[in-house]
Structure formats: structure tokens, C-alpha cells
Design an enzyme around this catalytic site. Structure first.
Site, PDB file in Angstrom:
ATOM      1  N   HIS A 152       0.824  -1.308  -0.010  1.00  0.00           N
ATOM      2  CA  HIS A 152       0.047  -0.225   0.082  1.00  0.00           C
ATOM      3  C   HIS A 152       0.870   1.483   0.023  1.00  0.00           C
ATOM      4  O   HIS A 152       1.984   1.222   0.487  1.00  0.00           O
ATOM      5  CB  HIS A 152      -0.772   0.090   1.211  1.00  0.00           C
ATOM      6  CG  HIS A 152      -2.053   0.817   1.189  1.00  0.00           C
ATOM      7  ND1 HIS A 152      -1.875   2.299   1.257  1.00  0.00           N
ATOM      8  CD2 HIS A 152      -3.291   0.858   0.675  1.00  0.00           C
ATOM      9  CE1 HIS A 152      -2.976   3.033   1.115  1.00  0.00           C
ATOM     10  NE2 HIS A 152      -3.838   2.325   0.859  1.00  0.00           N
ATOM     11  N   GLU A 178      -3.998   1.732  -7.305  1.00  0.00           N
ATOM     12  CA  GLU A 178      -4.360   2.804  -6.477  1.00  0.00           C
ATOM     13  C   GLU A 178      -3.522   4.007  -6.836  1.00  0.00           C
ATOM     14  O   GLU A 178      -2.333   4.010  -6.345  1.00  0.00           O
ATOM     15  CB  GLU A 178      -4.062   2.514  -5.000  1.00  0.00           C
ATOM     16  CG  GLU A 178      -5.053   1.394  -4.382  1.00  0.00           C
ATOM     17  CD  GLU A 178      -5.009   1.342  -3.052  1.00  0.00           C
ATOM     18  OE1 GLU A 178      -6.158   1.543  -2.405  1.00  0.00           O
ATOM     19  OE2 GLU A 178      -4.330   1.364  -2.256  1.00  0.00           O
TER      20      GLU A 178
END
Length: 255
Positions: A95, A167
Site C-alpha cells: 500500500h 491505486e
């Protein structure tokens, strides 16, 4: 046909009360949903509680990170074996918040990917470019580099049963979102890039979109052919908003 996956990343949010209440509300909101897989990743200390609260439902459990090591003198870390033991299946790695705040490299993340696969867990590999990289036209270059860290060390077969979450860093928690067309273009690039190594694996791999996904933009995003669900941040903390996203994924892929 790929089965969509919508996963909630709760980040650093939660309490015993919040877990019980949110999971209970999710069970009500998602009753009858069969066309979309659903997973949630609470903070580690609440995974077991969430697992018990979700028992008997279709809600699966995940985690937000994992350590490379399975045991030993690694203070503050959590191993893949431990996550497996408490019932977490979908494990987020790479992430942007981990890459930024903890300086995690592509190489480290690829090693975490390998450890998860060895333990029979599902890596959710987050990739994506920063705003500066996007403005410099480096989106594809960055995504390719982050995928290649796994491809070049473990081969395309490693992506069988794995999940990729695209993302764009500039869209995470900012309220900004890539347009459906922009997101689709990158998702197609990711799939095509893996297809150079193995077309069958590329066709099967789940590629989620993440980055300010909400109830108002979900349906249009999921209508794109290469977007297979979402990794949801803030909206996953509200059962009604998260359920709208899940149902949008289910409807889009059944259309």
C-alpha cells in the site's frame, strides 16, 4: 469470467464496539449478495473479533500488512502463519502508505508476496503512481516496475489466485478519483503487461481499483471491462456506503 472482489481497508480505525457494530450492519446490508466476493481488513488486533462477528456470512477477513519472517526476534511484527491461524485470507501488501511512511521497496514487497503464496494466502498487491509521476507521464512505467518485482523473481504463475489493486497515490483519501476511462486504460495496461508473460494468468487475475471509490462513482468504474472490484478505504467504515459499492460491482459484472 472473473468474479469481482470488493475489499475494505479499515486502516488505523476501530474499537471492539465499532467492529461488532460495523460487521453486524454489513451482514444486514449484504444479505443476498452472491455475485461479488467481500473482504474486510481491520487492524490486526481486531481480525479475530471480526472473524467471529462475521461467522456464517460471506464476509471474508484480511489484513493490512505482513512481515517477511515466520517467527523469531522481530519485535512488533506479524507473520503470515499468524494471520493464517486467525483466519485472515486476503493480505494487503505494498500500500502506498507503507511505501511512503515505512520506505518499503518493490523488492521487499515482492518478498512479502512470495511468503504469502507459500502460506496459501492471497496477496493483494497495491501498485500505483504518485501525482508527480502521473503528471510526468510515468504511470505505465511505475506500474510495470512494481509488477516486475514479482514477475522477474517468481514468474507469472505467482499471480494465479492473487489480486492486484491499482491505486493512483494522488487519489487515495483525497476525494480525487481517476475517471473510469483513465482507470480502465491503466487496468488494461496492467493485464496486457502480465499477458506478455502468461496470457491465461493475465485474463484470470483480479485487478481492483482503489482511490476514493465511493457510492457515487462505483457503478461507472465497475462498468469498465478490466476493473474487477475495488479496494475501499474511508467508505468501508460505513456499512451502507460499502454495501452500495459491493452491490454496484455485483450488478456491473452480471450485466
Amino acid at each position: 469470467m472473473r468474479h469481482p472482489l470488493v475489499m475494505g481497508n479499515w486502516k488505523l480505525n476501530g474499537s471492539r464496539h465499532m467492529v461488532n457494530e460495523l460487521v453486524a450492519n454489513l451482514r444486514k446490508e449484504l444479505a443476498g449478495v452472491a455475485g461479488c466476493d467481500v473482504a474486510i481488513a481491520p487492524p490486526e488486533m481486531y481480525i479475530d473479533l471480526a472473524k467471529r462477528a462475521a461467522a456464517g456470512s460471506h464476509i471474508m477477513l484480511g489484513a493490512q500488512n505482513v512481515d517477511l519472517n515466520l517467527s523469531g526476534a522481530f519485535t512488533g511484527e506479524t507473520s503470515a502463519e499468524m494471520l493464517k491461524d486467525i483466519g485472515a485470507q486476503y493480505i494487503i501488501i505494498g500500500h502506498s502508505e507503507r511505501r511512503t511512511y515505512h520506505k518499503e521497496s518493490d523488492e521487499l514487497i515482492a518478498k512479502k508476496f512470495a511468503v504469502l503464496k507459500e502460506q496459501g494466502l492471497t496477496p493483494v498487491l497495491c501498485i500505483g503512481e504518485t501525482e508527480a509521476e502521473n503528471e510526468a507521464g510515468k504511470t505505465e512505467e511505475v506500474c510495470a516496475r512494481q509488477i516486475d518485482a514479482v514477475l522477474k523473481t517468481q514468474g507469472a504463475a505467482a499471480f494465479e489466485g492473487a489480486v492486484i489493486a491499482y491505486e493512483p497515490v494522488w487519489a487515495i483519501g483525497t476525494g480525487k478519483s481517476a475517471t473510469p476511462a483513465q482507470a480502465q486504460a491503466v487496468h488494461k495496461f496492467i493485464r496486457d503487461h502480465i499477458a506478455k508473460a502468461d496470457a491465461k494468468i493475465a485474463e484470470q487475475v483480479i485487478i481492483q481499483y482503489g482511490g476514493s471509490v465511493n457510492a457515487s462513482n462505483a457503478a461507472e468504474l465497475f462498468a469498465q471491462p478490466d476493473i474487477d472490484g475495488a479496494l475501499v478505504g474511508g467508505a468501508s467504515l460505513k456499512a451502507d456506503a460499502f454495501a452500495v459499492i459491493v452491490k454496484a460491482a455485483e450488478a456491473a459484472k452480471q450485466a
